[in-house]
Each structure stands twice: as structure tokens, then as C-alpha cells.
Design a protein around this motif. Structure first.
Motif, short mmCIF file in Angstrom:
data_model
loop_
_atom_site.label_atom_id
_atom_site.label_comp_id
_atom_site.label_asym_id
_atom_site.label_seq_id
_atom_site.Cartn_x
_atom_site.Cartn_y
_atom_site.Cartn_z
N ALA A 1 -15.67 -25.58 10.36
CA ALA A 1 -14.91 -24.65 9.42
C ALA A 1 -14.43 -25.47 8.23
CB ALA A 1 -13.74 -24.38 10.39
N SER A 2 -14.51 -26.73 8.20
CA SER A 2 -14.36 -27.42 6.79
C SER A 2 -15.48 -27.54 5.82
CB SER A 2 -13.66 -28.65 7.21
OG SER A 2 -12.97 -28.65 8.41
N ALA A 3 -16.61 -27.08 6.31
CA ALA A 3 -17.73 -27.74 5.67
C ALA A 3 -18.46 -26.43 4.71
CB ALA A 3 -19.01 -27.70 6.38
N GLY B 1 -17.42 -36.88 -1.85
CA GLY B 1 -16.38 -36.14 -1.11
C GLY B 1 -16.07 -34.65 -1.13
N GLU B 2 -16.29 -34.51 -2.53
CA GLU B 2 -16.31 -33.11 -3.22
C GLU B 2 -16.86 -31.87 -2.16
OE1 GLU B 2 -18.60 -32.89 -6.74
OE2 GLU B 2 -18.70 -30.57 -6.50
N PRO C 1 -14.04 -36.03 8.11
CA PRO C 1 -15.43 -35.54 8.32
C PRO C 1 -16.32 -36.54 8.07
CG PRO C 1 -14.73 -34.62 6.23
CD PRO C 1 -13.62 -35.52 6.70
N MET C 2 -16.29 -37.87 8.27
CA MET C 2 -17.23 -38.99 7.68
C MET C 2 -18.47 -38.64 8.72
SD MET C 2 -17.06 -43.10 8.15
CE MET C 2 -18.57 -44.03 8.70
N PHE C 3 -18.19 -38.44 10.18
CA PHE C 3 -19.40 -38.59 10.92
C PHE C 3 -20.45 -37.32 10.71
CE2 PHE C 3 -21.19 -36.96 15.05
CZ PHE C 3 -22.05 -37.94 15.25
N GLY C 4 -19.82 -36.14 10.57
CA GLY C 4 -20.64 -35.07 10.23
C GLY C 4 -21.14 -35.00 8.66
N SER C 5 -20.56 -35.34 7.79
CA SER C 5 -20.95 -35.06 6.53
C SER C 5 -21.73 -36.39 6.05
CB SER C 5 -19.60 -34.89 5.67
OG SER C 5 -20.03 -34.32 4.24
N LEU C 6 -21.22 -37.72 6.24
CA LEU C 6 -21.79 -38.88 5.64
C LEU C 6 -22.97 -39.51 6.66
CD1 LEU C 6 -18.75 -40.36 3.80
CD2 LEU C 6 -20.62 -39.25 2.87
N ASP D 1 -7.19 -28.02 10.23
CA ASP D 1 -8.72 -28.05 10.76
C ASP D 1 -9.08 -29.36 10.93
OD1 ASP D 1 -8.53 -29.11 7.94
OD2 ASP D 1 -10.24 -28.09 7.05
N GLY D 2 -8.20 -30.32 11.12
CA GLY D 2 -8.62 -31.63 11.65
C GLY D 2 -9.27 -32.41 10.53
N VAL D 3 -8.96 -32.19 9.01
CA VAL D 3 -9.16 -33.17 8.09
C VAL D 3 -7.92 -33.39 7.30
CG1 VAL D 3 -10.34 -33.08 5.81
CG2 VAL D 3 -11.35 -31.95 7.68
N ASP D 4 -7.83 -34.61 7.04
CA ASP D 4 -6.70 -35.29 6.41
C ASP D 4 -7.34 -35.41 5.05
OD1 ASP D 4 -4.97 -36.87 4.73
OD2 ASP D 4 -4.84 -38.47 6.32
N TYR D 5 -7.21 -34.58 3.98
CA TYR D 5 -7.77 -34.37 2.86
C TYR D 5 -7.53 -35.43 1.78
CZ TYR D 5 -10.00 -29.93 4.11
OH TYR D 5 -10.76 -29.15 4.78
N ALA D 6 -6.24 -35.91 1.78
CA ALA D 6 -5.96 -37.11 1.03
C ALA D 6 -6.74 -38.31 1.44
CB ALA D 6 -4.43 -37.41 1.19
N LEU D 7 -6.78 -38.58 2.81
CA LEU D 7 -7.56 -39.67 3.46
C LEU D 7 -8.98 -39.73 2.84
CD1 LEU D 7 -7.11 -42.01 5.75
CD2 LEU D 7 -8.30 -40.25 7.29
N TRP D 8 -9.55 -38.40 3.14
CA TRP D 8 -10.80 -38.19 2.77
C TRP D 8 -11.26 -38.60 1.37
CZ3 TRP D 8 -15.42 -38.34 4.51
CH2 TRP D 8 -16.57 -37.59 3.86
N ALA D 9 -10.31 -38.17 0.45
CA ALA D 9 -10.42 -38.30 -1.01
C ALA D 9 -10.71 -39.69 -1.24
CB ALA D 9 -9.50 -37.37 -1.77
N SER D 10 -9.35 -40.50 -0.65
CA SER D 10 -9.20 -42.04 -1.16
C SER D 10 -10.35 -42.76 -0.47
CB SER D 10 -7.91 -42.49 -0.71
OG SER D 10 -7.44 -42.08 0.44
N PHE D 11 -11.07 -42.30 0.84
CA PHE D 11 -11.99 -43.03 1.30
C PHE D 11 -13.29 -42.80 0.43
CE2 PHE D 11 -15.62 -42.89 4.12
CZ PHE D 11 -15.73 -43.89 4.79
N CYS D 12 -13.49 -41.62 0.06
CA CYS D 12 -14.70 -41.58 -0.74
C CYS D 12 -14.69 -41.99 -2.05
CB CYS D 12 -15.00 -40.06 -0.78
SG CYS D 12 -15.47 -39.17 0.87
N GLN D 13 -13.55 -41.77 -2.81
CA GLN D 13 -13.35 -42.11 -4.18
C GLN D 13 -12.91 -43.26 -4.43
OE1 GLN D 13 -11.59 -38.23 -5.41
NE2 GLN D 13 -13.12 -37.09 -4.69
#
Lengths: 352, 392
Positions: free
Chosen positions: A147-149, A117-118, A86-91, A36-48
Motif C-alpha cells: 500500500a506504500s508502493a 528512496g523517492e 521498505p528496504m526488503f521489498g523496494s531495494l 502503513d508501516g513506513v517510517d518515512y524519515a527513517l527511509w529518507a535518511s537511510f537512502c539519502q
């Protein structure tokens, strides 16, 4: 007046550069592209771990403060690696909309979840959105990372609502999208109970302001990466007994890329800084930056393919990731012609 | 990062505006709004002196040399107010922006004393003797010869494209002082008095009918032995140092001139209805955006404290503005239509916009052609291999 990064801004830039280079690798990005175009590990470390997700959210709302300049620095670094997250859409879009136009309850409930990021939020516009008393009905066609939201900020022509992805009447279809690092979804609402944002005008304005600048910054990072990677290739590739970078037909195209990129850099940080300072030319700057930087990115990505020759046309090579992201950024939140028409209207004094 | 001006800056802005507007509505009313560099030269020299008397000539220079030690923000403000008041361009821009900073950086204390206060007071107008008929893009090919003889330099040769030589008092000359040397070696940077029997200036008629550029001939022209900046044979280094000053604060003043040109195009488009064409609107918006980006690019390069690093904004600036302005000239003509192709004078004199269209063809040639700029950017900025040199 000092149009240069402060030492704190330089530090953020360096941290972000290292983070995305180490984490948003081509292997991980390609794995995300297959889903779905999301690297969840990247997202988690970016946010947390980094806490960069709190940048641009006011401190009294639990954010890190700072402003669009810092947000642009991060978007630039993410764009340089075509990071799949998803930085652009979410944040940028949703969090800015909620921070500026949400009621107190909405801000307290949603912002911490977005910053951690949760919860991933996605932003969609539905021109036909109606609220007929039985709930919201309409269709948002191109919702980035839709689709990831888990929640959506849906805007219509006379309002903005928070809509839960699992609310009755919401149907979400991920679309096979040219840019697989940021796939679109079609979100159809039929009689959905949404929660109106308290000040929709403010919410939409804030999302657009941040969105234009973030797209421009991402484009700047991408364009610079296209140039850097092509320069590296020009050094190593030998033809006719010379490195291909020694041919004027080749190096003049590299120079043209650099000329545009340097202007795009001025545009991005002018727009970011003018917005942060509430300058009179902030709106013009945002239109200028969005149109100029996205066009620059596309020009550089196209050149990247051409200047790599056949290898640049392969799926294996990363050039197409940049090329496709560049194309997406050109049309997101208004194409270049539309932004320039806004500038023309300001010049001719036709603004309402 | 900060773009806004302080309250003190805004007070300074008022001071600049008041003084400049006072001059342009008073004693110097007759030169207000002139855009051609060659028009009313005598009055323009008087204006240089008026600026100097009031210490507005070189505000960024140190106070001891006639400047004000102004901050970057103040220099930005002065450039903006200068153009807003309709003050014509500086006929001594070469002295103020190139010769002065070069002397400040490389001159002896005696040379500083001799030239800097006088440039700041508008009493010494400079022109630049670099290009030659066979040394244009390949500047290191200069042949104008200088030899020391009886305590004087004796100079023979020819310079070309010497802008404003017919108005100037002094010329700096890149000369070949070592017989048999070639390329960047054996060159010396000399400051020469222009009005002397050994120097002849002939105007070159340009495509716009005007003659801003000249040919300058040296036949046993002379200057004292201590007229050199730096050491004998060190001229290339000085010349390159000088060219770096071209990207200084002066760019902001130049941009304000561009601002006036674009505003005139916008006015013309409103008047003749071209502003209704979506294509013209796109091009005007692009021109506006390009001009703003030039401003912020200049602020970036002026804010850059670390000049040891290659500064992308500075390296790309020349081709950026030159290409932009050439496009502006074309836009001007597309807005004006055929009305721009005729003039109601009998002597091939053009109004500002048609003149811009013609003159801007020079912008992408002088000071390093666009093609040379692309070589420089690719080689210095991106580390691409240098162009192979032929056997001279």
C-alpha cells in the motif's frame, strides 16, 4: 580463505548499528505501525544521508557496488530494531530484479528513483497472472508494503512486469496484518498495461537469491536482539532473592538461543559470501540460511516472551514486534519445510 | 570475507589427494575405510609414523617442530582430502591436537625439543589423564596425588575415561601436588610415561561392546622432577589452556568423519526407499544443513584472530556438534529400521551406523556434558551469574 569481516565491512556494520539504534526507535516504529508501516524519515535518511540503498547495485548502474555480504550486514542491523521501512521489498527484491533482468531503459529510469528512496517499489507474485492481450489480470495476495508502493514488480508463472500503482485497472487494499511493521496489501490487476522485464528469469532468480539471504540476515539480527534484551532483563529481575538469570532452567534456555544464533550467523554469511563468489553450493546455502535463520528467530522471539513473563505479553513491551516479524519471515518466500525439501532434492540428486 | 580457495590452494589439494590416495591404495590398503578408533591399533601406529615421515602429521605446526606452517586454507584442504581418501581417524589425535599445542604454548625449550618432533613423527602416542571417578563435570575436584621425592614425582590415584590408554605411550596427568589444597589450586600438570610398573590400564566395556575408554590406576608411578608443564601448582591454568585447543583445526578433520557418516545414511535411505518419506527427507536436509553450519562455524572460529574476545562460534561448538551427532545416530536408525538392530557377527560387533547410534550417546557427555556446556555458554558468553558452589 578468511571467514571474517574486512575492516570496511566492520565499519559498515558499526555505522548501520548506530543508525538503526538511533533512528528506528520504538516510538517512531509504533507511529509507523499505526499507519502503513513506513517510517518515512527513517527511509529518507537511510537512502539519502547514508547511501546504503545503493549497496548491492552494480556501480555501472549507479549503485555502490559491493554485494550480498554488505547487504546482509545492513539487513541484520535493520532486523535488530525491527525497523519499519521498505528496504526488503523496494531495494532487495525489486531493485535486484530490475538490475538483473530489466532492459537498459528500465534500469536507467527506475534504479536511481529506487535508490534515492523517492519511489517505493513492492514485489508481488500472482500465480494466476494472465496477459490476454487486453493487459494483465490476476491477484498478488501478500505484497509487503504494497500500500506504500508507487510501482510493483509483479511476477507470474511465465514472466515479470513493472506495473504502476496508479495505472488503470490496479486496485490495492492494505490488509490488517499481524506484523504491522511490514503490512501486506492485496494487489488486484484487471486488464492492466504492464511493462515486461526484458529477462524475467534472471530477474526472478536475482530477487530470490537476494531475498533469501536478506530475510535470513534480518532474522539473525532480530534473534540476536531477542537474546540481548532477554539477557539484560535476566540480570535486573530478582525473584526468590536471586537474579532470575542464575536459575539453570532460565539460563539454559538463553544458552540454547545463543547456540542457534551462532549457527544462524554462520549460515547467513556463508550464503551471502558463497552467492557473491558464485560458489557451487550458493543455492544450497541460501535455502539453508533462509530456513535455519527464520526458525532461529522464531525460537528466540518465543523464548523472549516466555522469559520475560507477563510483561512480555503486553502490547507495551517490544517482544511482540520481534515475535510477529519472526513469524512473517518464516513464511515469506517459502516456509522452512519447502526450503529443506529443496535441500533434500539436491542431496538425493533429484534436481532438474 | 572470502571463502574460495586460491589456485595455489588447489594445487596443494591435488598434492594431498595424490599422496593420500597413493597410500590408501598401496601399503596401507588394509586400513582404508576403518571407522572405529580401536580397530587395527598396530597398523594405525605405523600409519601415524608414515604421516610423520612425509611431514603430513601436524601440518599446521611450525616447520622447526616437524610441521609445515600450513595456512588455514591448506589445513582445511588437508582435512577434507584426508577424509575423502577414506583414511581412518588419527590414533594420536590427543598428542597432535592437545598435548602438542599445549607443549608448544607452555613448555620449556627442552620439553619442546623432547616431545614435539617425536609427536610429529608419530613416535609418541598420548592419552589424557583428567577425569576421575569423583571429578567428572567438576574437574577441579581431582584427587590423584603427586609428591616430589628423591628428584622424582611419585603419583598415586586413579583416572577414568582415559581414551586410548591401552594404545598410548604417554599420558598427561592433572594431579594434586599440594596436600590439603582444593579446587583449582594446588594442581600440577605432569607428563608421564605410561608403560611402567606403577601404572595399570583396564578397559571399560561400553554400551556398544567396544572398549575405547579405560580406567588408569597409579600406584607409586614415577616421572622425573622436570616432567611438569608450567610451574607446580599451575596445573589448572595449563589444563584450561589445553581444553581451548580442542576447538582448533582438528574440528575440521572430525567433521569430515561426520560427512562420511551422513553420506552413508543418505546412501542407505536411497537404497531402502526411506528417501521417499517426506519426514526423513526433512531430517536429512536438517542434518545436511547442520553439518554445513558446523563447517562454517569452525571456519569462523579459526579465522578469528582476536582470541581475547569471547568467540561465540567457539563457545557453542562442542554442544552443537555433539547434539548434531547424537541426532544423526537416531536418524541413522530411523532410516535403517529394524535391520539396524541386528548384526550378523557373533561378538556384538556393529556396523558403522548402528555403532554411531550407540557411540554418539557418549558425545554429549565427554569433554563437558551438554548441561555443563549450557552453564559455560550462559556464564562466559552471556554473563549470567555462576552456579552457586556447595561446600566441598
Amino acid at each position: 580463505m578468511e571467514f571474517a569481516f574486512t575492516s570496511e565491512q566492520k565499519m559498515i556494520a558499526e555505522t548501520a548499528r548506530v543508525f538503526f539504534t538511533e533512528n528506528a526507535t520504538r516510538e517512531r516504529t509504533r507511529q509507523a505501525m499505526a499507519c502503513d508501516g513506513v517510517d518515512y524519515a527513517l527511509w529518507a535518511s537511510f537512502c539519502q544521508e547514508l547511501g546504503f540503498s545503493a549497496i548491492g547495485i552494480p556501480e555501472n548502474l549507479g549503485g555502490a557496488g559491493l554485494g550480498l555480504v554488505e547487504m546482509a550486514i545492513i539487513a541484520e542491523a535493520a532486523g535488530a530494531q525491527v525497523a519499519a521501512f521498505p528496504m526488503f521489498g523496494s531495494l532487495v527484491l525489486c531493485a535486484q530484479a530490475i538490475a538483473a533482468g530489466g532492459g537498459a531503459g528500465q534500469r536507467e529510469d527506475l534504479l536511481p528513483r529506487l535508490m534515492s528512496g523517492e519511489t517505493i517499489a513492492a514485489y508481488g507474485h500472482a500465480a494466476t497472472l494472465v496477459d490476454d492481450g487486453n493487459g494483465l489480470s490476476g491477484e498478488a495476495a501478500f505484497v509487503a508494503h504494497g500500500a506504500s508502493a508507487r510501482i510493483f514488480v509483479v511476477t507470474g508463472n511465465n514472466g515479470a512486469w513493472i506495473v504502476k500503482a496508479d495505472a488503470p485497472g490496479v486496485s490495492i487494499a492494505q490488509l490488517t496484518t499481524m506484523d504491522q511493521t511490514r503490512p501486506y496489501a492485496r494487489v488486484v490487476l484487471s486488464g492492466v498495461v504492464g511493462e515486461p522485464l526484458a529477462q524475467p528469469g534472471k530477474a526472478i532468480a536475482a530477487a530470490q537469491r537476494a531475498g533469501f539471504v536478506a530475510i535470513a540476515a534480518e532474522a539473525l539480527g532480530g534473534a540476536q536482539a531477542c537474546l540481548d534484551r532477554t539477557v539484560a532483563y535476566a540480570r535486573e529481575r530478582i525473584q526468590f532473592g536471586r537474579s532470575i538469570g542464575s536459575f539453570q532452567a532460565y539460563k539454559h534456555r538463553l544458552a540454547d538461543m545463543m547456540i542457534e544464533i551462532e549457527q544462524a550467523r554462520s549460515a547467513v554469511y556463508w550464503a551471502a559470501c558463497a552467492t557473491d563468489e558464485g560458489a557451487v553450493d550458493a543455492e544450497l546455502a541460501a535455502h539453508a540460511a533462509k530456513s535455519f535463520a527464520a526458525d532461529t528467530y522464531f525460537m528466540c522471539a518465543g523464548n523472549m516472551i516466555q522469559l520475560h513473563g507477563g510483561i512480555g505479553f503486553t502490547w507495551e513491551h517490544d517482544a511482540h514486534l520481534f515475535f510477529k516479524r519472526a513469524r512473517a519471515l518464516q513464511s515469506m518466500l517459502g516456509n522452512g519445510d519447502w526450503h529443506r525439501e529443496q535441500v533434500a532434492a539436491m542431496i538425493f540428486g533429484e534436481m532438474a | 570475507m572470502k571463502l574460495g580457495f586460491s589456485t595455489g590452494d588447489e594445487l596443494f589439494r591435488q598434492e594431498c589427494a595424490d599422496w593420500l590416495n597413493g597410500q590408501m591404495s598401496g601399503e596401507f590398503k588394509d586400513i582404508k575405510g576403518i571407522t572405529k578408533l580401536t580397530a587395527s591399533p598396530e597398523r594405525r601406529k605405523e600409519w601415524e609414523q608414515r604421516l610423520g615421515e612425509a611431514r603430513w602429521g601436524c601440518i599446521g605446526w611450525p616447520i622447526e617442530w616437524g610441521g609445515r606452517g600450513a595456512t588455514l586454507g591448506q589445513q582445511v584442504i588437508f582435512a577434507e582430502e584426508y577424509a575423502r581418501a577414506g583414511v581412518p581417524g588419527r590414533v594420536n589425535h590427543i598428542g597432535v591436537e592437545l598435548a602438542g599445542p599445549t607443549i608448544l604454548a607452555f613448555g620449556t625449550p627442552e620439553q619442546k625439543q623432547r616431545f614435539l618432533p617425536s609427536i610429529a613423527k608419530g613416535m609418541t602416542i598420548f592419552c589424557q589423564g583428567f577425569s576421575e571417578p569423583n571429578a567428572g563435570s567438576d574437574l577441579a575436584g581431582v584427587r590423584t596425588a603427586a609428591r616430589l621425592e628423591g628428584g622424582e614425582w611419585v603419583v598415586n590415584g586413579q583416572k577414568i575415561w582415559t581414551s586410548l590408554a591401552h594404545i598410548a605411550d604417554w599420558i598427561f596427568v592433572l594431579s594434586r601436588s599440594e596436600k590439603g589444597s582444593s579446587g583449582p589450586n594446588g594442581l600440577t600438570f605432569l607428563m608421564m610415561e605410561l608403560r611402567q610398573p606403577g601404572i595399570e590400564v583396564r578397559g571399560i566395556k561400553q554400551i556398544n561392546g567396544d572398549s575405547e575408554f579405560n580406567e588408569t590406576f597409579f600406584t607409586d608411578a614415577r616421572c622425573p622432577a622436570d616432567s611438569l608443564i608450567g610451574a607446580a601448582g599451575d596445573g589448572w591454568r595449563i589444563a584450561m589452556g589445553l581444553l581451548a585447543f580442542e576447538r582448533g583445526v582438528s574440528t575440521l578433520g572430525q567433521q569430515m568423519g561426520f560427512r562420511n557418516e551422513l553420506d552413508e545414511i543418505i546412501r542407505a535411505a536411497k537404497e531402502n526407499g526411506a528417501a521417499r518419506s517426506p519426514l526423513i527427507r526433512q531430517r536429512i536436509a536438517k542434518a545436511e544443513i547442520g553439518l554445513r553450519l558446523m563447517r562454517y562455524g569452525a571456519l569462523r572460529m579459526l579465522s578469528n584472530a582476536d582470541h581475547s574476545k569471547i568467540d561465540g562460534a567457539a563457545l557453542t561448538y562442542k554442544i552443537q556438534w555433539a547434539s548434531w551427532r547424537r541426532g544423526l545416530g537416531e536418524l541413522a536408525m530411523d532410516v535403517l529400521g529394524q535391520a539396524g538392530e541386528v548384526t550378523d557377527t557373533n561378538d556384538y560387533e556393529w556396523a558403522a551406523l548402528p555403532n554411531l547410534f550407540l557411540f554418539s550417546r557418549a558425545d554429549t557427555i565427554y569433554g563437558g556434558t551438554n548441561q555443563i556446556q549450557r552453564n559455560l555458554i550462559a556464564e562466559r558468553g552471556l554473563g549470567m551469574p555462576r552456579e552457586p558452589r556447595g561446600d566441598a
